[in-house]
Design an enzyme around this catalytic site. Sequence first.
Site, PDB file in Angstrom:
ATOM      1  CG  HIS A  91      53.342 -39.993  22.610  1.00 60.15           C
ATOM      2  ND1 HIS A  91      52.912 -38.702  22.628  1.00 60.15           N
ATOM      3  CD2 HIS A  91      52.935 -40.542  23.769  1.00 60.15           C
ATOM      4  CE1 HIS A  91      52.274 -38.474  23.753  1.00 60.15           C
ATOM      5  NE2 HIS A  91      52.274 -39.569  24.474  1.00 60.15           N
ATOM      6  CG  ASP A 102      53.579 -37.745  19.328  1.00 53.94           C
ATOM      7  OD1 ASP A 102      52.412 -38.163  19.232  1.00 53.94           O
ATOM      8  OD2 ASP A 102      54.081 -37.356  20.409  1.00 53.94           O
ATOM      9  CG  MET A 145      60.242 -37.512  28.326  1.00 52.95           C
ATOM     10  SD  MET A 145      58.759 -37.559  27.264  1.00 52.95           S
ATOM     11  CE  MET A 145      57.670 -36.421  28.127  1.00 52.95           C
ATOM     12  CD  GLU A 194      51.842 -37.572  32.374  1.00 52.80           C
ATOM     13  OE1 GLU A 194      52.785 -37.807  31.585  1.00 52.80           O
ATOM     14  OE2 GLU A 194      50.919 -36.779  32.118  1.00 52.80           O
ATOM     15  CE  LYS A 198      43.834 -37.010  32.184  1.00 51.22           C
ATOM     16  NZ  LYS A 198      43.721 -36.909  30.727  1.00 51.22           N
ATOM     17  CD  GLU A 209      49.353 -33.239  32.450  1.00 55.90           C
ATOM     18  OE1 GLU A 209      50.067 -33.983  31.767  1.00 55.90           O
ATOM     19  OE2 GLU A 209      48.224 -32.839  32.103  1.00 55.90           O
ATOM     20  CG  HIS A 250      47.299 -35.512  34.753  1.00 52.82           C
ATOM     21  ND1 HIS A 250      48.128 -36.410  34.149  1.00 52.82           N
ATOM     22  CD2 HIS A 250      46.625 -34.890  33.747  1.00 52.82           C
ATOM     23  CE1 HIS A 250      47.983 -36.337  32.833  1.00 52.82           C
ATOM     24  NE2 HIS A 250      47.081 -35.410  32.574  1.00 52.82           N
ATOM     25  CG  ASP A 271      54.022 -33.785  31.626  1.00 54.82           C
ATOM     26  OD1 ASP A 271      55.217 -33.644  31.264  1.00 54.82           O
ATOM     27  OD2 ASP A 271      53.281 -34.691  31.213  1.00 54.82           O
ATOM     28  CG  ASP A 331      43.224 -33.783  30.327  1.00 54.47           C
ATOM     29  OD1 ASP A 331      43.907 -32.922  30.904  1.00 54.47           O
ATOM     30  OD2 ASP A 331      43.698 -34.625  29.550  1.00 54.47           O
ATOM     31  CG  ASP A 386      46.084 -31.250  28.718  1.00 55.23           C
ATOM     32  OD1 ASP A 386      46.540 -31.449  29.861  1.00 55.23           O
ATOM     33  OD2 ASP A 386      45.858 -32.179  27.918  1.00 55.23           O
ATOM     34  CG  ASP A 391      51.407 -32.931  28.527  1.00 54.52           C
ATOM     35  OD1 ASP A 391      51.017 -32.709  27.368  1.00 54.52           O
ATOM     36  OD2 ASP A 391      51.163 -33.986  29.131  1.00 54.52           O
TER      37      ASP A 391
HETATM   38  C1  GLT Z   1      48.685 -37.334  26.606  1.00 51.59           C
HETATM   39  C2  GLT Z   1      48.437 -37.052  28.061  1.00 51.59           C
HETATM   40  C3  GLT Z   1      49.627 -36.487  28.740  1.00 51.59           C
HETATM   41  C4  GLT Z   1      50.798 -37.401  28.762  1.00 51.59           C
HETATM   42  C5  GLT Z   1      51.335 -37.696  27.433  1.00 51.59           C
HETATM   43  C6  GLT Z   1      52.432 -38.732  27.543  1.00 51.59           C
HETATM   44  S1  GLT Z   1      50.167 -38.064  26.257  1.00 51.59           S
HETATM   45  O1  GLT Z   1      48.599 -36.176  25.868  1.00 51.59           O
HETATM   46  O2  GLT Z   1      47.337 -36.171  28.193  1.00 51.59           O
HETATM   47  O3  GLT Z   1      49.345 -36.047  30.028  1.00 51.59           O
HETATM   48  O4  GLT Z   1      51.835 -36.723  29.439  1.00 51.59           O
HETATM   49  O5  GLT Z   1      52.033 -39.993  27.173  1.00 51.59           O
HETATM   50 MN    MN Z   2      51.217 -35.169  30.762  1.00 49.26          MN
HETATM   51 MN    MN Z   3      46.828 -33.710  30.791  1.00 49.54          MN
END
Ligand code: GLT
Ligand code: MN
Ligand code: MN
Length: 390
Positions: free
Chosen positions: A56, A59, A90, A183, A185, A219, A222, A247, A257, A259, A289
């Site tokens: 980003h 970042d 990216m 993306e 979510k 993702e 998500h 992702d 979430d 991750d 991600d």
């Molecule tokens: C954030 C989010 C991710 C996105 C990123 C891109 S930022 O961490 O949880 O899923 O891909 O903006």
């Molecule tokens: Mn993501």
């Molecule tokens: Mn995520």
Amino acid sequence: MSDPYAPRREDKFSFGLWTVGNRGRDPFGDAVRDPLPPTAAVAMLAEIGAWGVNLHDNDLVPIDAAAAERDRIVKEFAGACERHGIVVPMATVNLFYDPVFRDGAFTANDRRIRAYALQKTMTAMDLGAQLGAKIFVLWGGREGTETDACRRPDEAIKRLREAVDYLCEYSIERDFGFKFALEAKPNEPRGDIYMATTGAYLGFIETLAHPEMVGVNPEVAHEQMAGLNVLHAVAQAWEAGKLFHIDLNDQMPGRYDQDFRFGSANVKSAFWLVKFLEDVGYAGPRHFDAHAYRTEDLEGVKDFARGCMRTYLILRERARRWNADPEIQGLLSEMDGKAGGSEVAIPAPHSSRHREALLATTFDRAGLAKRGMAYEHLDQLTMEVLLGVR
Ligand code: GLT
Ligand code: MN
Ligand code: MN
């Protein structure tokens, strides 16, 4: 013998600065790891065998940085990437962290905030282009609601369209050559986020002024948060020519979430996903991600990142084994009923000759309905490939 699961450049494994740099903060607890400077993240990614780093705008460059500071930071970062042989495939923009985005960015009710979000995104595109990125991800984390009293959701969609159209024009005008990857979510950080699924974005893209420039960035977690089958979402994107980025991570369905490290929660789903990406020849970045557990120190972060890549490569090897398995292939070849001697083909396109023949055909419906599919056997063979006994 060399390690067959060691990552190579051609595997195109990438990590966001925010992933390996995640400090373990959550809604109930503060950071547990020191900040990882971007140049150190690049060195670490090179050390563990990754190919790319994503970011980003903020970042890398603090939101309030003056021009000279920005230039110094970017130069230093670009130098580190070059020294370590790490590419920036990216880039994206942070439209969720700063309090100004509490009501959303492109969909906010305050037109000044919408304009600021566009300006911030164009600046992030400048940065991404400078670093060589060709994919620009847009994750509208704050584009949503806690109460639908705030605006009509169709108004939000119109605003989102205006924003994406505007940004496509900017990329064309500056000759950046960006492909945008949207993306989805379903929720978190908002109570509900607009465009909750990859499928929703696929519908939206066709309404844009430059649909050819815009695809999706599904993702894994998500889709799973919403209880959906991520493979099906990815396959629809692929089939539509819209899988511009992906992702990879993991998640137990129905939870917050998470991750998690790729493949760590739903190994079978991860297997089908890797098999799909490899079978169809997806040539884009394989971006993880995700982030390390909060329990980890920097060594644990490396374990996490190495684990993402290694699991992918193990699953790829398992997928090849599945494809080469004679018993599995035998079962697959019997599925379509050709062996049953049917004369009825299903051709495309529609022809009057075929239509009349089809209308005149007598089907043995009861006989067809009796046929077992052997999917139990096929799935068990899959499990045995996956569990390493086959
Ligand atoms: C954030 C989010 C991710 C996105 C990123 C891109 S930022 O961490 O949880 O899923 O891909 O903006
Ligand atoms: Mn993501
Ligand atoms: Mn995520």
